[in-house]
Design a protein around this motif. Structure first.
Motif, PDB file in Angstrom:
ATOM      1  N   ASN A 448      60.667   9.431  23.608  1.00 46.48           N
ATOM      2  CA  ASN A 448      60.662  10.739  24.286  1.00 46.48           C
ATOM      3  C   ASN A 448      59.347  10.996  25.005  1.00 46.48           C
ATOM      4  N   GLU A 449      58.447  10.021  25.010  1.00 49.60           N
ATOM      5  CA  GLU A 449      57.136  10.184  25.635  1.00 49.60           C
ATOM      6  C   GLU A 449      57.260  10.248  27.152  1.00 49.60           C
ATOM      7  N   THR A 450      56.338  10.966  27.769  1.00 51.32           N
ATOM      8  CA  THR A 450      56.218  10.960  29.225  1.00 51.32           C
ATOM      9  C   THR A 450      54.831  10.438  29.587  1.00 51.32           C
ATOM     10  N   TYR A 451      54.723   9.849  30.779  1.00 53.02           N
ATOM     11  CA  TYR A 451      53.501   9.135  31.154  1.00 53.02           C
ATOM     12  C   TYR A 451      53.038   9.541  32.544  1.00 53.02           C
ATOM     13  N   ASP A 452      51.710   9.556  32.682  1.00 55.94           N
ATOM     14  CA  ASP A 452      51.112   9.814  33.992  1.00 55.94           C
ATOM     15  C   ASP A 452      51.158   8.574  34.878  1.00 55.94           C
ATOM     16  N   LEU A 466      66.005 -11.679  33.511  1.00 50.65           N
ATOM     17  CA  LEU A 466      65.084 -10.635  33.954  1.00 50.65           C
ATOM     18  C   LEU A 466      65.746  -9.611  34.869  1.00 50.65           C
ATOM     19  N   LEU A 467      67.038  -9.763  35.097  1.00 51.14           N
ATOM     20  CA  LEU A 467      67.719  -8.830  35.989  1.00 51.14           C
ATOM     21  C   LEU A 467      67.616  -7.393  35.491  1.00 51.14           C
ATOM     22  N   THR A 468      67.582  -7.206  34.175  1.00 52.40           N
ATOM     23  CA  THR A 468      67.492  -5.852  33.629  1.00 52.40           C
ATOM     24  C   THR A 468      66.216  -5.165  34.079  1.00 52.40           C
ATOM     25  N   LEU A 469      65.093  -5.896  34.105  1.00 57.24           N
ATOM     26  CA  LEU A 469      63.806  -5.306  34.482  1.00 57.24           C
ATOM     27  C   LEU A 469      63.704  -5.052  35.984  1.00 57.24           C
ATOM     28  N   TYR A 470      64.695  -5.490  36.745  1.00 58.55           N
ATOM     29  CA  TYR A 470      64.739  -5.216  38.180  1.00 58.55           C
ATOM     30  C   TYR A 470      66.004  -4.432  38.530  1.00 58.55           C
ATOM     31  N   SER A 471      66.484  -3.655  37.589  1.00 58.73           N
ATOM     32  CA  SER A 471      67.748  -2.941  37.779  1.00 58.73           C
ATOM     33  C   SER A 471      67.513  -1.455  38.057  1.00 58.73           C
ATOM     34  N   LYS A 472      68.527  -0.842  38.647  1.00 60.97           N
ATOM     35  CA  LYS A 472      68.496   0.604  38.903  1.00 60.97           C
ATOM     36  C   LYS A 472      68.344   1.376  37.603  1.00 60.97           C
ATOM     37  N   GLU A 473      69.017   0.917  36.558  1.00 56.76           N
ATOM     38  CA  GLU A 473      68.969   1.625  35.279  1.00 56.76           C
ATOM     39  C   GLU A 473      67.568   1.608  34.681  1.00 56.76           C
ATOM     40  N   PHE A 474      66.878   0.475  34.788  1.00 53.83           N
ATOM     41  CA  PHE A 474      65.521   0.395  34.241  1.00 53.83           C
ATOM     42  C   PHE A 474      64.568   1.292  35.020  1.00 53.83           C
ATOM     43  N   TYR A 475      64.605   1.218  36.346  1.00 48.83           N
ATOM     44  CA  TYR A 475      63.710   2.055  37.154  1.00 48.83           C
ATOM     45  C   TYR A 475      64.022   3.538  36.972  1.00 48.83           C
ATOM     46  N   ARG A 476      65.285   3.854  36.771  1.00 48.32           N
ATOM     47  CA  ARG A 476      65.645   5.254  36.525  1.00 48.32           C
ATOM     48  C   ARG A 476      65.055   5.738  35.198  1.00 48.32           C
ATOM     49  N   SER A 477      65.077   4.871  34.188  1.00 48.89           N
ATOM     50  CA  SER A 477      64.468   5.229  32.901  1.00 48.89           C
ATOM     51  C   SER A 477      62.972   5.451  33.057  1.00 48.89           C
ATOM     52  N   VAL A 478      62.331   4.611  33.860  1.00 47.20           N
ATOM     53  CA  VAL A 478      60.898   4.807  34.122  1.00 47.20           C
ATOM     54  C   VAL A 478      60.670   6.166  34.760  1.00 47.20           C
ATOM     55  N   ARG A 479      61.458   6.480  35.780  1.00 46.49           N
ATOM     56  CA  ARG A 479      61.281   7.771  36.468  1.00 46.49           C
ATOM     57  C   ARG A 479      61.468   8.948  35.519  1.00 46.49           C
ATOM     58  N   GLN A 480      62.437   8.852  34.621  1.00 43.01           N
ATOM     59  CA  GLN A 480      62.710   9.944  33.696  1.00 43.01           C
ATOM     60  C   GLN A 480      61.594  10.143  32.673  1.00 43.01           C
ATOM     61  N   HIS A 481      60.725   9.139  32.511  1.00 44.50           N
ATOM     62  CA  HIS A 481      59.627   9.241  31.559  1.00 44.50           C
ATOM     63  C   HIS A 481      58.289   9.454  32.241  1.00 44.50           C
ATOM     64  N   LEU A 482      58.306   9.881  33.504  1.00 45.02           N
ATOM     65  CA  LEU A 482      57.080  10.231  34.209  1.00 45.02           C
ATOM     66  C   LEU A 482      56.814  11.724  34.103  1.00 45.02           C
ATOM     67  N   ALA A 512      67.079   4.556  42.176  1.00 46.97           N
ATOM     68  CA  ALA A 512      66.676   5.090  40.876  1.00 46.97           C
ATOM     69  C   ALA A 512      65.986   6.444  40.993  1.00 46.97           C
ATOM     70  N   GLY A 513      65.749   6.928  42.218  1.00 52.61           N
ATOM     71  CA  GLY A 513      65.171   8.255  42.395  1.00 52.61           C
ATOM     72  C   GLY A 513      63.742   8.280  42.897  1.00 52.61           C
ATOM     73  N   PHE A 514      63.168   7.122  43.212  1.00 52.55           N
ATOM     74  CA  PHE A 514      61.817   7.084  43.782  1.00 52.55           C
ATOM     75  C   PHE A 514      61.931   7.225  45.301  1.00 52.55           C
ATOM     76  N   THR A 515      61.262   8.228  45.844  1.00 48.21           N
ATOM     77  CA  THR A 515      61.400   8.524  47.266  1.00 48.21           C
ATOM     78  C   THR A 515      60.156   8.195  48.083  1.00 48.21           C
ATOM     79  N   ARG A 516      58.994   8.008  47.414  1.00 44.65           N
ATOM     80  CA  ARG A 516      57.738   7.738  48.126  1.00 44.65           C
ATOM     81  C   ARG A 516      57.116   6.454  47.596  1.00 44.65           C
ATOM     82  N   GLN A 517      56.488   5.694  48.510  1.00 47.85           N
ATOM     83  CA  GLN A 517      55.835   4.456  48.126  1.00 47.85           C
ATOM     84  C   GLN A 517      54.465   4.333  48.784  1.00 47.85           C
TER      85      GLN A 517
END
Length: 595
Positions: A448-452, A466-482, A512-517
């Motif tokens: 349940n942690e969030t990260y800067d 390694l497909l999981t670590l390059y998947s939409k689901e993984f990146y979405r999980s990262v975004r949800q924990h920011l 996955a919801g990232f709009t800026r790079q």
């Protein structure tokens, strides 16, 4: 037990052994092709398909073998398998070790690399029909199988028929089973045992190279045991009477006079393979080193680099290779300062070398730390990074770090190894560090942690695993924990060299919801020629607008290369039309790269 039952039992044991070998050959070739060419699913599917196709062709053509010499043909088949299977293995390794002229079409190499699968499948297709004929031919007393097999079979049969009766209308059939049914049953049992033993013992304990020789040894021993037990050969005695090769109790011969040359070849193969298996660690290490050294040298122009493997170890999840590369080309060394340096590879992908280990982690850690606050209240998640070097860089900023890496064995190894300690300076002892040995995706599902800041120090996308670590689901999980101002940073392959991967990767991150790079490079003069070189490509991703990179407020590294970072701005994450997102449930294999 009658001679007929004993002989039948011997044939069924041989069936078990040869089916064990046949199934495991399929697994070994599948894994070897995956190691060489990447793409676990692709290689396994193609290998299994080719193997069963060839198996069917061999079985169909078995009727054209001389029915008067089933035993002799079985012996020849086992000797050929014992010789061909390791040779095919070495052929595939050789194709990936030598420099192939550019004029050779890749499709030709692809075809040649899979010929061993076809040949082994074709020869294996002879085995069951030949064994079935021999079992049926020995049914002289109306009993195809030994009594203990009958009893076991009857019990299993009764239980199975009872279960079938729950859904179907059944009637138990009495009477003996045909040779085909018992041979097929033993074949399936051997295949199951082969799968279990390979997955739990042979591959993890021995590795691919010793395993192929273990299987070939079993084929050779099976051939010798068969010809010894069922042969009609005899040796002349002193009184000119014939004596059976294995004594007077040998059953009615199934094998005529096999060529002595073939028997000698079988004996030589058996002795050679037994020596390799007895010294499997040395054989595995030496053959692996020869292949790896040549493969790495082939990445440079001919004669430009000499490579020596200094250490290698296989953990549960990866092959760890340490090597020294030495510049042997004409002119100045464009790759690093000096003549030699140490490097690390995980599998086929280079992870770090002395010349750019710092600059890579400067790009991964020190540049993004110019975008976030420094101090204990700043929470950073590092996914991967089992070498602890990223943790050492983060320690300088006194931030709180959660570290997640799947390979506990690798992390323990790098803690005390002098090569790694030189770079991480015992960072695993950092007092604001919490390390968890688990899969990054699973960790994000459970915490349940969030990260800067989330740093992805993960292997390249070279394997299906390694497909999981390059998947939409993984990146979405990262975004949800920011946190609201948080961001994700990862290294990336060059868009120029790997355009298909780049498009699939960027579309997946965007989905996955990232709009800026914010794209940027790590920089360093790695060869001390006075010119700053680009070392590694990185991207910072965020789900919304962020402040631009400020050189004035940046870290020491950013200020050192201020002319490279003063104009770094956030941009919209692009969307490439016609490029599918990579998902766990619908993978896009374009995201995988062939290194």
């Amino acid at each position: 037990m009658s001679d007929t039952r004993t002989a039948t039992a011997a044939l069924l044991v041989l069936t078990f052994v040869v089916s064990f070998c046949s199934f495991v050959y399929e697994f070994v070739y599948s894994e070897l092709l995956t190691v060489m060419y990447g793409g676990t699913v692709t290689q396994y599917v193609i290998t299994v398909g080719l193997y069963f196709f060839s198996l069917g062709v061999g079985a169909a053509l078995s009727d054209d073998l001389n029915p008067e010499d089933y035993g002799g043909n079985f012996f020849r088949t086992e000797v050929l398998l014992a010789a061909v299977a390791p040779a095919g293995f070495l052929l595939i390794v050789g194709l990936n070790s030598v420099r192939v002229p550019r004029a050779v079409p890749p499709e030709l190499l692809w075809t040649v690399a899979r010929l061993p699968v076809v040949v082994v499948g074709f020869l294996s297709g002879f085995e069951l029909p030949l064994l079935t004929h021999m079992v049926d031919d020995r049914d002289d007393d109306g009993t195809t199988t030994p009594a203990w097999i009958h009893r076991l079979g009857d019990r299993l049969h009764d239980w199975t028929v009872t279960c079938l009766g729950v859904f179907w209308n059944v009637e138990r059939k009495e009477g003996r089973r045909s040779g085909l049914s018992v041979v097929l049953a033993m074949d399936y049992v051997g295949g199951l045992c082969g799968a279990v033993v390979y997955a739990r013992l042979l591959y993890p304990r021995l590795g691919l190279i010793p395993t192929i020789f273990v299987l070939a040894l079993l084929n050779a021993v099976a051939a010798l045991a068969f010809v010894g037990y069922f042969s009609g050969w005899s040796w002349p005695s002193s009184d000119n009477d014939d004596r059976r090769l294995f004594g007077d109790s040998t059953p009615t011969p199934l094998v005529g006079r096999v060529p002595k040359t073939l028997l000698v070849v079988c004996l030589l193969l058996t002795a050679s393979y037994a020596g390799v298996v007895a010294n499997h660690e040395t054989a595995d290490e030496r053959l692996s080193e020869l292949y790896l050294e040549q493969q790495i040298e082939n990445e440079y122009p001919p004669g430009a680099m000499s490579v020596e493997i200094t250490d290698q170890e296989t953990t549960r999840y990866q092959h760890v290779i340490r090597y020294e590369r030495t510049w042997t080309g004409a002119g100045p060394n464009p790759h690093f300062t000096g003549r030699s340096e140490q490097c690390l590879r995980l599998g086929s992908a280079v992870q770090l070398c002395d010349s750019w280990a710092d600059s890579y982690h400067n790009g991964l850690v020190d540049v993004p730390m110019s975008l976030v606050d420094h101090g204990p209240e700043t929470k950073v998640l590092v996914v991967g990074g089992g070498d602890w070097i990223a943790i050492d860089h983060l320690r300088q900023y006194n931030v709180t770090v959660d570290h997640v890496d799947l390979d506990a064995q690798f992390m323990n190894m790098t803690k005390h190894d002098p090569f790694f300690r030189h770079w991480h300076d015992d960072a695993y002892e950092y007092d604001r560090l919490q390390t968890t040995a688990t899969d990054g995706y699973r960790y994000l599902q459970q915490t349940n942690e969030t990260y800067d800041l989330v740093l992805l120090d993960v292997p390249g996308a070279t394997d299906d695993d390694l497909l999981t670590l390059y998947s939409k689901e993984f990146y979405r999980s990262v975004r949800q924990h920011l946190t609201d101002d948080g961001m994700m940073v990862t290294w990336a392959y060059s868009a120029d060299r790997y355009p298909e991967h780049h498009k699939a990767f960027v579309n997946t991150v965007g989905a996955a919801g990232f709009t800026r790079q914010l794209p940027y490079w790590a920089w360093e003069d790695i060869d001390s020629d006075g010119e700053t070189e680009r070392v590694e490509r990185f991207y910072a991703f965020a789900p919304g607008g962020r402040q631009p990179l400020s050189v004035a407020d940046g870290t020491a590294y950013v200020q050192q290369y201020r002319d490279r970072y003063h104009d770094r701005q956030w941009h919209r994450v692009p969307r490439y039309r016609g490029v599918r997102v990579n998902s766990i449930f619908h993978p896009n294999y374009d995201v995988l790269v062939d290194t």
